[in-house]
Design an enzyme around this catalytic site. Structure first.
Site, PDB file in Angstrom:
ATOM      1  N   CYS A  13      -6.110  -1.930   1.985  1.00 39.03           N
ATOM      2  CA  CYS A  13      -6.938  -1.551   0.845  1.00 39.03           C
ATOM      3  C   CYS A  13      -8.375  -1.432   1.356  1.00 39.03           C
ATOM      4  O   CYS A  13      -8.601  -1.355   2.566  1.00 39.03           O
ATOM      5  CB  CYS A  13      -6.800  -2.534  -0.317  1.00 39.03           C
ATOM      6  SG  CYS A  13      -7.468  -4.184  -0.043  1.00 39.03           S
ATOM      7  N   ARG A  19      -6.042  -6.371  -3.148  1.00 41.39           N
ATOM      8  CA  ARG A  19      -4.724  -5.739  -3.190  1.00 41.39           C
ATOM      9  C   ARG A  19      -3.893  -5.941  -1.930  1.00 41.39           C
ATOM     10  O   ARG A  19      -2.728  -6.350  -2.014  1.00 41.39           O
ATOM     11  CB  ARG A  19      -4.871  -4.239  -3.472  1.00 41.39           C
ATOM     12  CG  ARG A  19      -5.498  -3.958  -4.822  1.00 41.39           C
ATOM     13  CD  ARG A  19      -5.870  -2.508  -4.984  1.00 41.39           C
ATOM     14  NE  ARG A  19      -7.007  -2.181  -4.106  1.00 41.39           N
ATOM     15  CZ  ARG A  19      -7.495  -0.962  -3.933  1.00 41.39           C
ATOM     16  NH1 ARG A  19      -6.920   0.060  -4.548  1.00 41.39           N
ATOM     17  NH2 ARG A  19      -8.530  -0.758  -3.153  1.00 41.39           N
ATOM     18  N   ASP A 128      -7.905  -1.139  -8.020  1.00 38.59           N
ATOM     19  CA  ASP A 128      -8.650  -2.276  -7.474  1.00 38.59           C
ATOM     20  C   ASP A 128      -9.051  -3.184  -8.632  1.00 38.59           C
ATOM     21  O   ASP A 128      -9.809  -2.774  -9.506  1.00 38.59           O
ATOM     22  CB  ASP A 128      -9.880  -1.780  -6.733  1.00 38.59           C
ATOM     23  CG  ASP A 128     -10.578  -2.872  -5.941  1.00 38.59           C
ATOM     24  OD1 ASP A 128     -10.316  -4.064  -6.195  1.00 38.59           O
ATOM     25  OD2 ASP A 128     -11.391  -2.533  -5.075  1.00 38.59           O
TER      26      ASP A 128
END
Length: 161
Positions: A13, A19, A128
């Protein structure tokens, strides 16, 4: 690419604090429960959080589901393309960034989107949760649990072939 007989997955990420470390922790737990020979790591395309634990909110939310996130953030490196069998990214921005880093087309073929493993969400990317509330973290965890289960299933199917 299998090192010591293990299939190796890298989740990516942006900052490697929400994440990708959550996907990392979830996949490790699923693989351990299933006795799968899978090795997991995670990284970010941005290196500003290097050495940090995942965001505190992202550690709390998975802990309620039984996952412990202990990974320290790191930035993706070119050598990761040699080391890992799959590189799974959370959104298109990171997909493009990782593609630009790939040393060859063969290496770029290892890059996949996590969204392809979480069809129930109906989303085109894993959002996100950093700027979101509690619900944002829960949504991401729901997606990552589905995605990790499906990814692990694909790996199991491939290894039986």
């Amino acid at each position: 690419m299998k090192e010591n007989g293990k299939y190796r997955i890298l989740f990516v990420c942006l900052g490697n604090i929400c994440r990708s470390p959550a996907a990392h922790g979830i996949m490790e737990a699923f693989a351990a429960r299933g006795g799968d020979a899978v090795e997991v790591d995670s990284a970010g395309t941005y290196g500003g959080h290097r050495g940090e634990l995942p965001d505190e909110r992202m550690r709390r939310a998975p802990a309620r589901r039984g996952y412990e996130l202990t990974h320290r953030a790191r930035q993706i490196r070119e050598e990761d393309f040699e080391r890992f069998d799959r590189i799974v990214v959370m959104d298109d921005m990171n997909y493009e960034a990782v593609h630009r880093l790939a040393p060859s087309r063969v290496h770029a073929e290892k890059i996949e989107r996590m969204r392809d493993y979480c069809p129930r969400s109906g989303r085109s990317y894993v959002p996100d949760p950093y700027y979101e509330g509690h619900e944002g973290f829960e949504l991401v965890l729901d997606m990552l649990e589905e995605g990790c289960a499906n990814l692990l299933g694909a790996i199991r199917s491939r290894s039986r072939s």
